[in-house]
Design a protein around this motif. Structure first.
Motif, PDB file in Angstrom:
ATOM      1  N   LEU A 214       0.590  -0.726  -0.296  1.00  0.00           N
ATOM      2  CA  LEU A 214       0.305  -0.323  -0.289  1.00  0.00           C
ATOM      3  C   LEU A 214       0.556   1.362  -0.215  1.00  0.00           C
ATOM      4  O   LEU A 214       0.848   1.990  -0.350  1.00  0.00           O
ATOM      5  N   HIS A 215       1.880   1.444   0.568  1.00  0.00           N
ATOM      6  CA  HIS A 215       2.855   2.090   0.537  1.00  0.00           C
ATOM      7  C   HIS A 215       3.797   2.524  -0.904  1.00  0.00           C
ATOM      8  O   HIS A 215       3.514   3.604  -1.450  1.00  0.00           O
ATOM      9  N   ILE A 216       3.389   1.611  -1.581  1.00  0.00           N
ATOM     10  CA  ILE A 216       4.744   1.812  -2.575  1.00  0.00           C
ATOM     11  C   ILE A 216       3.115   2.271  -3.618  1.00  0.00           C
ATOM     12  O   ILE A 216       3.397   3.074  -4.244  1.00  0.00           O
ATOM     13  N   LEU A 217       1.746   1.407  -3.080  1.00  0.00           N
ATOM     14  CA  LEU A 217       1.187   1.624  -4.715  1.00  0.00           C
ATOM     15  C   LEU A 217       0.812   3.418  -4.252  1.00  0.00           C
ATOM     16  O   LEU A 217       0.400   4.123  -5.058  1.00  0.00           O
ATOM     17  N   GLY A 218       0.887   3.946  -2.793  1.00  0.00           N
ATOM     18  CA  GLY A 218       0.642   5.521  -2.240  1.00  0.00           C
ATOM     19  C   GLY A 218       1.552   6.280  -3.211  1.00  0.00           C
ATOM     20  O   GLY A 218       1.634   7.774  -3.760  1.00  0.00           O
ATOM     21  N   ASP A 219       3.020   6.033  -2.751  1.00  0.00           N
ATOM     22  CA  ASP A 219       3.458   6.705  -3.736  1.00  0.00           C
ATOM     23  C   ASP A 219       4.240   6.576  -5.334  1.00  0.00           C
ATOM     24  O   ASP A 219       3.989   7.899  -5.953  1.00  0.00           O
ATOM     25  N   ALA A 220       3.207   5.657  -5.891  1.00  0.00           N
ATOM     26  CA  ALA A 220       3.844   5.670  -7.290  1.00  0.00           C
ATOM     27  C   ALA A 220       2.136   6.757  -7.600  1.00  0.00           C
ATOM     28  O   ALA A 220       2.304   7.375  -8.994  1.00  0.00           O
ATOM     29  N   LEU A 221       0.865   6.894  -6.893  1.00  0.00           N
ATOM     30  CA  LEU A 221      -0.269   7.628  -6.714  1.00  0.00           C
ATOM     31  C   LEU A 221      -0.118   9.411  -6.492  1.00  0.00           C
ATOM     32  O   LEU A 221      -0.681   9.546  -6.613  1.00  0.00           O
ATOM     33  N   GLN A 222       1.234   9.503  -6.260  1.00  0.00           N
ATOM     34  CA  GLN A 222       1.376  10.611  -6.131  1.00  0.00           C
ATOM     35  C   GLN A 222       0.717  12.100  -6.634  1.00  0.00           C
ATOM     36  O   GLN A 222       0.122  12.998  -5.852  1.00  0.00           O
ATOM     37  N   GLU A 223       0.486  11.915  -7.601  1.00  0.00           N
ATOM     38  CA  GLU A 223       0.612  13.322  -8.274  1.00  0.00           C
ATOM     39  C   GLU A 223      -1.209  12.586  -8.706  1.00  0.00           C
ATOM     40  O   GLU A 223      -1.615  13.514 -10.331  1.00  0.00           O
ATOM     41  N   ILE A 224      -1.851  11.860  -8.344  1.00  0.00           N
ATOM     42  CA  ILE A 224      -2.857  11.268  -9.207  1.00  0.00           C
ATOM     43  C   ILE A 224      -3.968  11.967  -7.567  1.00  0.00           C
ATOM     44  O   ILE A 224      -3.503  11.288  -6.548  1.00  0.00           O
ATOM     45  N   ASP A 225      -5.010  12.690  -8.152  1.00  0.00           N
ATOM     46  CA  ASP A 225      -5.828  13.184  -6.765  1.00  0.00           C
ATOM     47  C   ASP A 225      -6.907  11.983  -6.513  1.00  0.00           C
ATOM     48  O   ASP A 225      -7.809  11.596  -6.046  1.00  0.00           O
ATOM     49  N   VAL A 226      -6.339  11.216  -5.532  1.00  0.00           N
ATOM     50  CA  VAL A 226      -6.935   9.617  -5.272  1.00  0.00           C
ATOM     51  C   VAL A 226      -7.501  10.145  -4.198  1.00  0.00           C
ATOM     52  O   VAL A 226      -7.732  10.402  -3.591  1.00  0.00           O
ATOM     53  N   LEU A 227      -9.315   9.413  -4.657  1.00  0.00           N
ATOM     54  CA  LEU A 227     -10.174  10.101  -4.151  1.00  0.00           C
ATOM     55  C   LEU A 227     -10.469   8.813  -3.037  1.00  0.00           C
ATOM     56  O   LEU A 227     -11.305   9.022  -1.715  1.00  0.00           O
ATOM     57  N   ALA A 228      -9.954   7.874  -2.797  1.00  0.00           N
ATOM     58  CA  ALA A 228     -10.734   6.343  -1.657  1.00  0.00           C
ATOM     59  C   ALA A 228      -9.483   5.351  -2.346  1.00  0.00           C
ATOM     60  O   ALA A 228      -9.992   5.244  -3.746  1.00  0.00           O
ATOM     61  N   THR A 229      -9.166   4.555  -0.999  1.00  0.00           N
ATOM     62  CA  THR A 229      -8.423   3.450  -1.413  1.00  0.00           C
ATOM     63  C   THR A 229      -9.232   2.214  -0.649  1.00  0.00           C
ATOM     64  O   THR A 229      -9.464   2.484   0.769  1.00  0.00           O
ATOM     65  N   VAL A 230      -9.609   2.083  -1.179  1.00  0.00           N
ATOM     66  CA  VAL A 230     -10.776   0.423  -0.387  1.00  0.00           C
ATOM     67  C   VAL A 230      -9.820  -0.652  -0.792  1.00  0.00           C
ATOM     68  O   VAL A 230      -9.496  -1.194  -1.330  1.00  0.00           O
ATOM     69  N   MET A 231      -9.840  -1.795   0.343  1.00  0.00           N
ATOM     70  CA  MET A 231      -9.929  -2.642   0.960  1.00  0.00           C
ATOM     71  C   MET A 231     -10.752  -3.864   1.332  1.00  0.00           C
ATOM     72  O   MET A 231     -11.138  -2.623   2.460  1.00  0.00           O
ATOM     73  N   GLY A 232     -10.445  -4.841   1.825  1.00  0.00           N
ATOM     74  CA  GLY A 232     -11.230  -5.953   3.127  1.00  0.00           C
ATOM     75  C   GLY A 232     -12.024  -6.416   1.930  1.00  0.00           C
ATOM     76  O   GLY A 232     -12.552  -7.479   3.105  1.00  0.00           O
ATOM     77  N   THR A 233     -12.587  -6.130   0.951  1.00  0.00           N
ATOM     78  CA  THR A 233     -13.074  -7.555   0.113  1.00  0.00           C
ATOM     79  C   THR A 233     -13.248  -8.503  -0.352  1.00  0.00           C
ATOM     80  O   THR A 233     -13.897  -9.737  -0.752  1.00  0.00           O
ATOM     81  N   SER A 234     -11.860  -8.214  -0.284  1.00  0.00           N
ATOM     82  CA  SER A 234     -10.702  -9.889  -1.302  1.00  0.00           C
ATOM     83  C   SER A 234      -9.274  -9.666  -0.275  1.00  0.00           C
ATOM     84  O   SER A 234      -8.574  -8.643  -0.602  1.00  0.00           O
ATOM     85  N   PRO A 235      -9.107 -10.521  -0.200  1.00  0.00           N
ATOM     86  CA  PRO A 235      -7.197 -10.708   0.424  1.00  0.00           C
ATOM     87  C   PRO A 235      -6.586 -10.698  -1.284  1.00  0.00           C
ATOM     88  O   PRO A 235      -5.308 -10.574  -0.746  1.00  0.00           O
ATOM     89  N   TRP A 236      -7.464  -9.916  -2.458  1.00  0.00           N
ATOM     90  CA  TRP A 236      -6.462 -10.378  -3.221  1.00  0.00           C
ATOM     91  C   TRP A 236      -6.497  -8.972  -4.168  1.00  0.00           C
ATOM     92  O   TRP A 236      -5.830  -8.811  -4.810  1.00  0.00           O
ATOM     93  N   ALA A 237      -7.226  -8.368  -3.667  1.00  0.00           N
ATOM     94  CA  ALA A 237      -7.427  -7.157  -4.845  1.00  0.00           C
ATOM     95  C   ALA A 237      -7.209  -5.853  -4.095  1.00  0.00           C
ATOM     96  O   ALA A 237      -8.182  -6.292  -2.624  1.00  0.00           O
ATOM     97  N   VAL A 238      -7.191  -4.507  -4.197  1.00  0.00           N
ATOM     98  CA  VAL A 238      -7.707  -3.458  -3.289  1.00  0.00           C
ATOM     99  C   VAL A 238      -7.513  -2.536  -4.750  1.00  0.00           C
ATOM    100  O   VAL A 238      -7.592  -2.826  -5.906  1.00  0.00           O
ATOM    101  N   TYR A 239      -7.830  -1.217  -4.368  1.00  0.00           N
ATOM    102  CA  TYR A 239      -8.707  -0.807  -5.488  1.00  0.00           C
ATOM    103  C   TYR A 239      -8.639   0.699  -5.051  1.00  0.00           C
ATOM    104  O   TYR A 239      -8.976   1.400  -3.520  1.00  0.00           O
TER     105      TYR A 239
END
Ligand code: ASP
Ligand code: MG
Length: 436
Positions: free
Chosen positions: A390-415
């Motif tokens: 999630l940290h790496i992902l956060g860094d990669a998306l620094q320039e994007i206005d991410v409205l929400a990061t969601v997880m918990g519905t599947s152990p295989w995915a983050v949205y």
């Protein structure tokens, strides 16, 4: 023994059929007899469904459709089969299937009747035709092969149009019908998509049902592997039309496939391949038109990501693939029911709920009014929900206005919910992280 399933585009042209024969011959040469499951040629099932709908009231139009289907299959047979007597027999078999379909259309016209049951009886013609040609072609190339109707292998309930296979009965039928043939060193060709009730009435398993047929037949005969031959080289790390550097992934868990399928990717239907996976049989997606490509293996090895860390079994790297559902809308505190809209994601803060909807019709778009347009990125991998990822992902998306990061519905995915205008940029950023 392996099960090789060929989809509609793999059997629709002379060039494709030549490839298919080479693939089957290669398989027989290296691993012995195999089981071949084929779909109807691309487009034929749609035409047959249309003929079934037209039959009761516009019989002539339905007959016309069948005449076209007959022409197409005659042409295909002539293109691929050289030998005079083999071609003659094949054309006769095609004509017999078409005649049966015409008789059926006439009956439906007399009765002015359309039912799922009669539709199935007509629609199965597509697979009967494609397998007739494929089996003859193999025979012409001196590959010992027996064409066995799927109606004698897969026993289903009577939910016509979307029948469910009765596994123990089918396993018994497969043992009885297939084993003696395979033991004699012959390969088997059969139809995908169709089966029959215990009383012998033909049924279909629902659109795209050939993958399920192959997977169930694989489980019935305890195959070593089920191969799904299609027109792409496996499951890609992203949609190659959006991300030209996307590449096929060598191995994926069915949990990842499920999330990708739910969030915009065109991948094999996860439910269809479960019977094989649950029987401990690996499923491999391969490309008929690039048979040397490695393809994608789908497994259901227990979700070790959750318990033992990411680098386990054949799945490497914390993240494998990303898909996106575009042109969605975000609404705060939308009513839980009463909105006839597919809800993609739901997140709750202390005092608010936020929902992401995917309006698909004009009416639904009117309903959502001026709600902001967003895209939902679905990022899958064996360690998608690990902190480090999630940290790496956060860094990669620094320039994007991410409205929400969601997880918990599947152990295989983050949205990640991002503004629609930044969807492509976000996909590109995420894609640089994959497989590393
Ligand atoms: N021919 C059927 C269809 O078009 C089944 C399949 O291709 O899987 O839905
Ligand atoms: Mg298909």
């Amino acid at each position: 023994m392996r099960v090789l399933k060929f989809g509609g585009t793999s059997v629709a042209t002379a060039e494709a059929l030549q490839q298919v024969v080479q693939i089957i011959q290669g398989e027989v040469a290296s691993n012995g007899p195999c089981m071949v499951v084929a779909s109807a040629t691309a487009g034929t099932t749609n035409k047959l469904l249309q003929a079934a709908t037209l039959a009761p009231y516009r019989c002539e139009d339905a007959r016309q459709i069948l005449a076209h289907i007959a022409d197409d299959h005659h042409t295909l047979a002539r293109e691929v089969i050289d030998s005079g007597s083999l071609l003659h027999d094949t054309l006769e078999h095609i004509d017999a299937h078409i005649q049966r379909a015409l008789d059926l259309v006439d009956s439906l016209h007399v009765l002015q009747e359309w039912t799922e049951q009669s539709s199935d009886a007509l629609v199965m013609t597509g697979e009967l035709l494609s397998t007739t040609i494929l089996a003859a072609l193999l025979q012409g190339w001196s590959t010992p092969v027996s064409l066995i109707p799927a109606t004698e292998l897969l026993q289903t309930d009577d939910a016509f149009g979307a029948a469910t296979v009765h596994f123990p009965a089918s396993q018994e039928q497969c043992r009885r019908r297939l084993l003696p043939v395979l033991r004699e060193g012959m390969s088997v060709v059969t139809q995908g998509f169709i089966g029959a009730t215990a009383d012998g009435l033909p049924t279909t398993l629902g659109r795209g049902g050939s993958d399920a047929s192959a997977s169930i037949l694989g489980a019935c005969v305890a195959a070593e592997e089920v191969q799904i031959w299609t027109d792409v080289s496996g499951v890609y790390s992203a949609d190659p039309r959006l991300i030209p550097t996307a590449r096929p992934i060598s191995s994926l868990h069915v949990g990842e496939i499920r999330e990708l399928a739910l969030y915009g990717a065109k991948v094999v239907h996860p439910e269809a391949i479960l019977p094989a996976l649950e029987a401990g049989i690996r499923v491999r997606i391969l490309n008929t038109f690039a048979p040397q490509d490695e393809g994608t293996v789908i497994t259901n090895i227990t979700n070790d990501a959750e318990h033992h860390g990411p680098l386990h079994g054949p799945l490497h790297g914390p993240l494998h693939a990303v898909s996106a559902v575009q042109n969605c809308v975000v609404m705060q505190d939308a009513p839980t029911d009463g909105l006839p809209l597919p809800c993609l994601l739901e997140l709750h803060t202390v005092d608010h709920s936020v929902k992401v909807f995917q309006p698909t019709t004009a009416e639904q778009r009117l309903l959502v009014g001026t709600a902001p347009t967003v895209a939902v990125l679905c990022i899958v991998g064996p360690a998608a929900v690990h902190n480090a990822t999630l940290h790496i992902l956060g860094d990669a998306l620094q320039e994007i206005d991410v409205l929400a990061t969601v997880m918990g519905t599947s152990p295989w995915a983050v949205y990640a919910v991002v503004p629609q205008s930044q969807c492509l940029q976000a996909l590109q950023q995420v894609h640089t992280l994959l497989g590393s």
